[in-house]
Design a protein around this motif. Structure first.
Motif, PDB file in Angstrom:
ATOM      1  N   LYS A  95      -0.306   8.495   9.467  1.00  0.00           N
ATOM      2  CA  LYS A  95       0.846   8.829  10.313  1.00  0.00           C
ATOM      3  C   LYS A  95       1.477   7.559  10.888  1.00  0.00           C
ATOM      4  O   LYS A  95       2.704   7.458  10.979  1.00  0.00           O
ATOM      5  N   PHE A  96       0.632   6.575  11.259  1.00  0.00           N
ATOM      6  CA  PHE A  96       1.177   5.283  11.703  1.00  0.00           C
ATOM      7  C   PHE A  96       1.963   4.642  10.558  1.00  0.00           C
ATOM      8  O   PHE A  96       3.071   4.137  10.756  1.00  0.00           O
ATOM      9  N   VAL A  97       1.396   4.653   9.352  1.00  0.00           N
ATOM     10  CA  VAL A  97       2.060   4.061   8.187  1.00  0.00           C
ATOM     11  C   VAL A  97       3.413   4.732   7.950  1.00  0.00           C
ATOM     12  O   VAL A  97       4.430   4.052   7.778  1.00  0.00           O
ATOM     13  N   ALA A  98       3.440   6.059   7.948  1.00  0.00           N
ATOM     14  CA  ALA A  98       4.691   6.788   7.722  1.00  0.00           C
ATOM     15  C   ALA A  98       5.730   6.457   8.800  1.00  0.00           C
ATOM     16  O   ALA A  98       6.918   6.293   8.503  1.00  0.00           O
ATOM     17  N   ALA A  99       5.291   6.343  10.039  1.00  0.00           N
ATOM     18  CA  ALA A  99       6.211   6.030  11.137  1.00  0.00           C
ATOM     19  C   ALA A  99       6.769   4.620  10.993  1.00  0.00           C
ATOM     20  O   ALA A  99       7.957   4.387  11.260  1.00  0.00           O
ATOM     21  N   VAL A 100       5.945   3.679  10.580  1.00  0.00           N
ATOM     22  CA  VAL A 100       6.428   2.305  10.370  1.00  0.00           C
ATOM     23  C   VAL A 100       7.443   2.288   9.231  1.00  0.00           C
ATOM     24  O   VAL A 100       8.491   1.640   9.327  1.00  0.00           O
ATOM     25  N   GLN A 101       7.155   3.024   8.167  1.00  0.00           N
ATOM     26  CA  GLN A 101       8.099   3.087   7.050  1.00  0.00           C
ATOM     27  C   GLN A 101       9.420   3.698   7.480  1.00  0.00           C
ATOM     28  O   GLN A 101      10.491   3.225   7.101  1.00  0.00           O
ATOM     29  N   GLU A 102       9.362   4.738   8.288  1.00  0.00           N
ATOM     30  CA  GLU A 102      10.574   5.437   8.710  1.00  0.00           C
ATOM     31  C   GLU A 102      11.390   4.661   9.739  1.00  0.00           C
ATOM     32  O   GLU A 102      12.612   4.554   9.634  1.00  0.00           O
ATOM     33  N   HIS A 103      10.729   4.110  10.760  1.00  0.00           N
ATOM     34  CA  HIS A 103      11.443   3.531  11.899  1.00  0.00           C
ATOM     35  C   HIS A 103      11.556   2.010  11.871  1.00  0.00           C
ATOM     36  O   HIS A 103      12.328   1.449  12.649  1.00  0.00           O
TER      37      HIS A 103
END
Length: 177
Positions: A95-103
């Protein structure tokens, strides 16, 4: 209002907390007051095109349900001009990885209150590295059992011993001081 009054005031509250001149209740009152100001000013800031000083993702690592410190850190960061994306508690590395990719934040802040969940910080750093994102963000860690030595050992860029210093440490990590 933010740059000339509120941000310096929150910085002062953070320093006073670090020096033991004020305590968590006073810091919470100041952070809530600052949050009220930000809520009132947000529409005006959006209209004016004002940009935050940076985007920060925060969260409590997987297995840990504690959020009081994280929430306080988020309020202090927002009060210092950052856009804060709070992932909540029990946040898996993916979830941290996905958030970094998104934001595409400048900084990721992770907390742990339990010694048993501290390895989750390292797992998250490893996941960011594996995803090829580690070089694009700074990582700051904190929480009651977390130490500066632990932060160095796991490869974090920074450590904040308390919510009062978190915004100051974030600004320093990002070269904004």
């Amino acid at each position: 209002i933010l740059n000339d009054a509120c941000i310096p005031a929150m910085s002062e509250v953070g320093c006073m907390f670090e020096e033991g001149q004020v305590f968590v209740p006073e810091m919470l009152i100041a952070a809530r007051a600052m949050q009220g100001v930000v809520d009132i000013l947000r529409p005006h800031l959006l209209k004016s095109g004002a940009k935050p000083v940076g985007t920060i993702i925060i969260g409590t690592v997987a297995g840990d349900m504690h959020d009081i410190g994280k929430n306080l850190v988020g309020m202090m960061l927002e009060g210092n001009g950052f856009a804060v994306i709070d992932l909540g508690v029990d946040v898996a590395p993916a979830k941290f990885v996905a958030a970094v990719q998104e934001h595409q934040p400048a900084l990721v802040g992770m907390s742990a209150l339990l010694t048993t969940t501290m390895p989750g910080i390292k797992l998250t750093i490893d996941a960011l590295d594996k995803a090829g994102l580690r070089g694009s963000v700074k990582i700051m860690v904190g929480g009651a059992p977390v130490t500066e030595e632990f932060a160095r050992t796991i490869g974090a860029d920074g450590f904040a011993p308390d919510a009062g210093g978190a915004a100051r440490h974030a600004r320093a990590l990002l070269g904004l001081t």
